[in-house]
Design an enzyme around this catalytic site. Structure first.
Site, PDB file in Angstrom:
ATOM      1  N   ALA A  19      60.686 -40.035  39.692  1.00  0.00           N
ATOM      2  CA  ALA A  19      61.992 -40.628  39.963  1.00  0.00           C
ATOM      3  C   ALA A  19      61.837 -42.040  40.514  1.00  0.00           C
ATOM      4  O   ALA A  19      60.748 -42.452  40.913  1.00  0.00           O
ATOM      5  CB  ALA A  19      62.749 -39.758  40.962  1.00  0.00           C
ATOM      6  N   HIS A  20      62.945 -42.740  40.530  1.00  0.00           N
ATOM      7  CA  HIS A  20      62.983 -44.088  41.087  1.00  0.00           C
ATOM      8  C   HIS A  20      62.770 -44.026  42.603  1.00  0.00           C
ATOM      9  O   HIS A  20      63.282 -43.136  43.277  1.00  0.00           O
ATOM     10  CB  HIS A  20      64.334 -44.737  40.798  1.00  0.00           C
ATOM     11  CG  HIS A  20      64.551 -45.022  39.348  1.00  0.00           C
ATOM     12  ND1 HIS A  20      64.877 -44.035  38.437  1.00  0.00           N
ATOM     13  CD2 HIS A  20      64.482 -46.178  38.651  1.00  0.00           C
ATOM     14  CE1 HIS A  20      65.010 -44.580  37.243  1.00  0.00           C
ATOM     15  NE2 HIS A  20      64.774 -45.882  37.334  1.00  0.00           N
ATOM     16  N   GLY A  21      62.020 -44.986  43.123  1.00  0.00           N
ATOM     17  CA  GLY A  21      61.817 -45.087  44.567  1.00  0.00           C
ATOM     18  C   GLY A  21      61.101 -43.898  45.156  1.00  0.00           C
ATOM     19  O   GLY A  21      60.162 -43.356  44.567  1.00  0.00           O
TER      20      GLY A  21
END
Length: 143
Positions: free
Chosen positions: A8-10
């Site tokens: 996932a992002h971040g």
């Protein structure tokens, strides 16, 4: 049994895994991948391959849990899934979906878990207002 890669992002993947551990204990065969600013799908494919090859998962069933359909974590995973029938992807990962997947990975087949997750996914989103609208006032009164 199958392995899980949360991507996932971040910090979302790491946070989901940390929260999942608080609720249901330590995970086995679960790996997190963070997508950072400046990275791209090639970077993610490298990260995925490091896990797959480093952990000896090349011939194993793998389920990717990613945040967004069409996002870079999904796009990179789909490139691997197109070449490997043992890989599947679920998008829209949240804590209930992560926990259900993690708790069933050793007792159910990948296809069975994917089918189950698709079935329960809508129930992981609940609106308080919708619930409150269905509660009668008498149910709220205390005796």
């Amino acid at each position: 049994m199958f392995s899980i890669i949360v991507a996932a992002h971040g910090n979302l993947a790491a946070s989901l895994m940390e929260s999942g551990e608080m609720i249901s204990g330590e995970a086995e065969n679960v790996y997190g991948v963070e997508f950072r600013p400046g990275e791209n799908t090639d970077t993610l494919i490298e990260k995925y391959n490091i896990i797959i090859n480093g952990e000896g998962l090349a011939d194993s069933k793998i389920l990717f849990l990613v945040d967004l359909f069409g996002g870079s974590p999904y796009n990179a995973a789909s490139m691997l899934a197109m070449k490997n029938e043992n890989i599947d992807i679920i998008t829209g990962v949240n804590l209930p979906i992560y926990l259900e997947t993690k708790m069933n990975q050793n007792s159910k087949e990948l296809e069975e878990v994917v089918s189950y997750i698709k079935e329960i996914a809508p129930s992981t989103v609940v609106s308080f207002k919708d619930l409150a609208a269905n509660v009668e006032e008498d149910d709220l009164d205390e005796d």
